[in-house]
Motif scaffolding. Structure first.
Motif, short mmCIF file in Angstrom:
data_model
loop_
_atom_site.label_atom_id
_atom_site.label_comp_id
_atom_site.label_asym_id
_atom_site.label_seq_id
_atom_site.Cartn_x
_atom_site.Cartn_y
_atom_site.Cartn_z
N CYS A 76 36.57 35.14 42.19
CA CYS A 76 37.10 34.55 40.95
C CYS A 76 38.62 34.68 40.90
O CYS A 76 39.25 34.23 39.96
N HIS A 114 40.34 37.64 40.86
CA HIS A 114 40.85 38.83 40.16
C HIS A 114 41.66 39.74 41.11
O HIS A 114 42.43 40.57 40.64
N GLU A 146 33.73 40.40 34.66
CA GLU A 146 32.52 39.63 35.00
C GLU A 146 31.34 40.18 34.19
O GLU A 146 31.11 41.39 34.16
N HIS A 189 44.55 33.16 33.89
CA HIS A 189 43.56 33.09 34.96
C HIS A 189 44.06 32.09 36.00
O HIS A 189 44.57 31.04 35.64
ZN LIG Z 1 37.55 35.31 36.49
#
Ligand SMILES: [Zn+2]
Length: 433
Positions: free
Chosen positions: A148, A150, A184, A208
């Protein structure tokens, strides 16, 4: 802003090295021990005070903790992989994440900046053409992958601290920089927020990478359409019996759970806006010739408003209870995490757009975009707003080679330098707008 005092090329190179190291050692929610130790060492090198361990958490709000065996295994793995076991020992029990404060030399506001640090429960693709595999930094941890971005967020947070430390004489007020565990599953923000740590923020920024398929250099100044979401487990209890000799003596928990799955997917949609439901895992039974007495489902509901998410959640629970009754079973539900929606403050979005237009490497600014998912940064944002502060959640654009949470996901590493410059510029400039 340009940051002449810093060799940005060297900084970006080093942040990329850190991102790749994190990518290779991903840690899932509440087990980010090595990750947090790495962040703390980096912040300490800058002379920053770092808060971490139980003091930054409220244990009753640490939702969706993995099982004890997994917690222990991850803790031991982190001890063996980290050069700072002394730090990790202070986080035992899942007290991961950290917070630092960067005090400026000038009077001014308190600015909150949040990045998240956890990975996904995904097995990374080990195949040619996937850059982390080709270049030797694919995940070493089974069923853990930064899918994702991160890992990039964490590197961005460290980069932001480095830039701001070089410009403290020009920094108004102070920055509270948060490295949040457990995004998450929407599990980590509530615990950090419940300490009251963010109440003093006048401005609060999150970001993000990815999400939309945008060019590198594009930054979205604010987001809308955060889906409210509830995560919960359902555990069906039946009665085990001999499947050949006495099936009528048993109560089949898998049958009950199966009925619940198909009927939850058939819940009527709400007229008021979009909703989602997913049953992501299904485990049950003990053996081929035994009527199964236990089945477990991992469920999430989402809605574009709190009301719609409540409707989905209540409907799902009604189905679960009905399905259990059909087969003579019982069902219990366990709350695992949640997040609400939030509206970014237009006033702050105006300021953000202006500041972004001066950031090196940002050549296109989109005022607002649909976030299209849940994010527990909203828990912090709502808390800041309730205490009179203003908030926004940005999107740092990059093309998506594969969707988020996919085994082929990768970040375009140019977003790391851009993200660090964006956060640093906002902290330095927001009170001057
Ligand atoms: Zn994320």
């Amino acid at each position: 802003m340009t940051f002449e005092r810093i060799d940005m090329a060297a900084l970006e190179k080093d942040l990329t090295r850190i991102r790749r190291d994190l990518h290779k050692h991903p840690e899932t929610a509440w087990t980010e021990y090595r990750t947090t130790a790495l962040i703390i060492s980096e912040l300490e090198k800058l002379g920053l005070p770092v808060e971490f361990g139980p003091q930054i958490h409220v244990p009753e709000k640490m939702f969706g903790m993995p099982g004890e065996a997994q917690m222990e295994a991850c803790y031991k793995r982190a001890l063996s992989e980290s050069d700072r076991p002394d730090l990790i020992e202070k986080m035992k029990g899942g007290f991961t994440g950290c917070i630092t404060e960067i005090q400026g030399a000038l009077p001014g506001p308190t600015v909150g900046i949040r990045v998240d640090i956890d990975c996904n429960d995904v097995d990374e693709a080990m195949e040619a053409g996937h850059k982390p595999y080709d270049e030797g930094f694919a995940s070493l941890h089974e069923h853990c992958m930064h899918a994702c971005g991160h890992d990039a967020h964490t590197a961005i947070g460290i980069g932001t601290a480095r830039i701001l430390c070089a410009y403290r004489d020009k920094l108004p007020g102070k920055v509270i920089l948060v490295f949040q565990p457990g995004e998450e599953g929407l599990r980590g923000a509530a615990s950090l927020t419940a300490t009251g740590r963010f109440a003093e923020c006048d401005y609060f920024f999150g970001a993000h990478v990815g999400l939309k398929n945008l060019r590198v250099g594009t930054v979205v100044a604010s987001s809308y359409g955060f889906l409210c979401s509830t995560k919960f487990d359902a555990i069906f209890h039946g009665l085990a019996a001999h499947a050949g000799a006495a099936p009528d003596m048993g109560c089949n928990a898998i049958a009950a759970a199966s009925a619940a799955v198909v009927n939850m997917l058939a819940i009527s949609r709400h007229h008021g806006g979009s909703s989602r439901i997913n049953i992501g895992t299904f485990h049950g039974g003990t053996g081929r010739n035994v009527i199964p007495d236990r089945a477990e489902l991992a469920i999430e509901t989402r809605g574009v408003t709190g009301e719609i998410n409540d409707y989905m959640e209540k409907s799902a629970i009604r189905v679960l209870e009905g399905a259990a009754a059909m087969y003579g079973c019982t069902v219990e539900t366990r709350f695992m995490g949640s997040a609400g929606s939030v509206t970014c403050d237009e006033d702050l979005v105006d300021k953000t757009v202006k500041i972004l237009s001066e950031v090196d490497g940002v050549d296109e600014i989109i005022r607002s975009a649909d976030f299209g998912g849940g994010e527990d940064v909203t828990t912090m944002m709502r808390d800041v707003q309730e205490h009179g502060g203003q908030v926004t959640e940005m999107i740092i654009g990059m093309p998506l080679l594969a969707p988020h949470h996919n085994r082929l996901f990768d970040v375009d590493e140019r977003v790391i330098g851009i993200g660090a410059r964006v956060f640093a510029s906002l902290a330095l400039e927001v009170s001057r707008m």
